[in-house]
Design a protein around this motif. Structure first.
Motif, PDB file in Angstrom:
ATOM      1  N   ILE A   6       0.782  -1.119  -0.058  1.00  7.38           N
ATOM      2  CA  ILE A   6       0.008  -0.032   0.064  1.00  7.38           C
ATOM      3  C   ILE A   6       1.095   1.233   0.001  1.00  7.38           C
ATOM      4  O   ILE A   6       1.800   1.418   0.764  1.00  7.38           O
ATOM      5  CB  ILE A   6      -0.917  -0.080   1.199  1.00  7.38           C
ATOM      6  N   VAL A   7       0.583   2.228  -0.895  1.00 11.44           N
ATOM      7  CA  VAL A   7       1.448   3.358  -1.028  1.00 11.44           C
ATOM      8  C   VAL A   7       0.440   4.600  -0.981  1.00 11.44           C
ATOM      9  O   VAL A   7      -0.343   4.805  -1.843  1.00 11.44           O
ATOM     10  CB  VAL A   7       2.017   3.576  -1.988  1.00 11.44           C
ATOM     11  N   ASP A   8       0.596   5.541  -0.016  1.00 11.65           N
ATOM     12  CA  ASP A   8      -0.454   6.769   0.217  1.00 11.65           C
ATOM     13  C   ASP A   8       0.298   7.391   1.256  1.00 11.65           C
ATOM     14  O   ASP A   8       0.977   7.197   2.269  1.00 11.65           O
ATOM     15  CB  ASP A   8      -1.666   6.275   0.735  1.00 11.65           C
ATOM     16  N   ASP A   9       0.241   8.898   0.973  1.00  5.12           N
ATOM     17  CA  ASP A   9       1.162   9.828   1.881  1.00  5.12           C
ATOM     18  C   ASP A   9      -0.095   9.957   3.041  1.00  5.12           C
ATOM     19  O   ASP A   9       0.625  10.693   4.022  1.00  5.12           O
ATOM     20  CB  ASP A   9       1.176  11.198   1.221  1.00  5.12           C
ATOM     21  N   GLN A  56      -2.249  11.151  -5.937  1.00  4.38           N
ATOM     22  CA  GLN A  56      -1.692  12.455  -5.371  1.00  4.38           C
ATOM     23  C   GLN A  56      -0.978  12.386  -4.281  1.00  4.38           C
ATOM     24  O   GLN A  56      -1.286  12.088  -3.131  1.00  4.38           O
ATOM     25  CB  GLN A  56      -2.941  13.334  -5.355  1.00  4.38           C
ATOM     26  N   MET A  57       0.573  12.564  -4.524  1.00  2.57           N
ATOM     27  CA  MET A  57       1.458  12.364  -3.421  1.00  2.57           C
ATOM     28  C   MET A  57       2.517  13.590  -3.797  1.00  2.57           C
ATOM     29  O   MET A  57       2.699  13.800  -4.727  1.00  2.57           O
ATOM     30  CB  MET A  57       2.125  11.054  -3.464  1.00  2.57           C
ATOM     31  N   THR A  81      -7.262   6.864  -6.266  1.00  7.23           N
ATOM     32  CA  THR A  81      -7.505   8.542  -6.461  1.00  7.23           C
ATOM     33  C   THR A  81      -8.759   9.161  -6.069  1.00  7.23           C
ATOM     34  O   THR A  81      -9.911   8.365  -5.839  1.00  7.23           O
ATOM     35  CB  THR A  81      -7.113   8.883  -7.777  1.00  7.23           C
ATOM     36  N   ALA A  82      -8.888  10.425  -5.693  1.00  9.27           N
ATOM     37  CA  ALA A  82     -10.075  10.973  -5.273  1.00  9.27           C
ATOM     38  C   ALA A  82     -10.696  11.459  -6.555  1.00  9.27           C
ATOM     39  O   ALA A  82     -12.039  12.041  -6.418  1.00  9.27           O
ATOM     40  CB  ALA A  82      -9.889  12.010  -4.286  1.00  9.27           C
TER      41      ALA A  82
END
Length: 267
Positions: A6-9, A56-57, A81-82
């Motif tokens: 999982i990759v998310d800021d 978006q990061m 993504t949003a």
């Protein structure tokens, strides 16, 4: 077991997705990353089967992270993504799928099913390559193609009799009449099949399509386009040996210089 990274800021977003993935018994979350560079390091170390990658990061965004992954060890990628307009870019970037935030359980389950199918196809492709290597060795022909090793006559008869193409997408079966197809174009890991009444978006490759279509009726005219020869009404030269083919629907498709020999089939 499906190994996921999982990759998310956003820590809460990572935790929420991890909990949802934990509800699937055949999925193991092997790592979490908060930015693109960390994702690259963990992907190299952990060798996940699939990466759920935020678009978006700050710094290196999801698309840049995907581009930086070495192709020979690139896992399956599901963009998160949003914003819905990122979906097209996701397909162009050869992503397996994309999920809109907040992630819904049903859509996540669909993405996981696509990942399972894609991994099974990779296994089948590896088996195909081993078989082809054996056939080349036995035949003493290092450039032998699998198509040439099979019975061309039998394959032509199957293609000639095929009237409908079937594709599985999100648990549904899409059936397209072969005669209705005007042209097919690639969009990342997806194909846009332009038929009489609609454009169908299916998960396949141009190679898959060519293998299912009669070459006497359908030919590739561009690295990303297959056309139904019977639907071509006229052609006009463009530049550098290229042509535009006018279809019976009024649409034009380009025949690139690399496929100029196909002109003989249209005269």
């Amino acid at each position: 077991m499906l190994r996921a990274l999982i990759v998310d800021d956003e820590p809460l977003a990572r935790r929420g997705l991890e909990l949802r993935l934990g509800a699937h018994q055949d999925v193991e979350v092997v790592g979490n990353a908060g930015h693109g560079q960390q994702a690259l390091e963990l992907a190299a170390e952990l060798q996940p089967d699939v990466i759920f990658l935020d678009v978006q990061m700050p710094g290196m965004d999801g698309f840049e992270t995907l581009a930086a992954l070495p192709e020979h060890q690139r896992p399956l990628v599901v963009f998160v993504t949003a914003f819905d307009h990122h979906a097209v870019r996701a397909f162009e970037a050869c992503a397996l799928d994309y999920l809109l935030k907040p992630v819904e359980d049903e859509r996540l389950a669909q993405s996981l099913e696509r990942a399972r199918e894609a991994l099974a196809e990779r296994g089948a492709e590896a088996h195909r390559e081993k078989l082809l290597a054996l056939l080349r060795q036995v035949a003493g022909k290092p450039d032998l193609l699998l198509e040439d090793a099979l019975s061309e006559h039998a394959e032509d008869e199957v293609l000639k009799d095929r009237e409908v193409l079937s594709f599985k997408d999100s648990g549904k079966i899409i059936r397209i009449k072969v005669d209705s197809i005007r042209w097919i174009e690639a969009a990342g890991d997806y194909m846009c099949v332009h038929a009489d009444d609609d454009t169908h978006i299916v998960r396949a490759t141009l190679g898959d399509m060519e293998g299912q279509l009669d070459p006497k009726r359908f030919q590739r005219i561009h690295r990303s386009t297959i056309v139904n020869l019977q639907r071509v009404k006229s052609m006009r030269p463009h530049m550098n040996g290229e042509y535009f083919l006018l279809l019976d629907s009024g649409h034009e498709v380009k025949l690139s210089r690399s496929y100029r020999e196909k002109l003989e089939l249209l005269r």
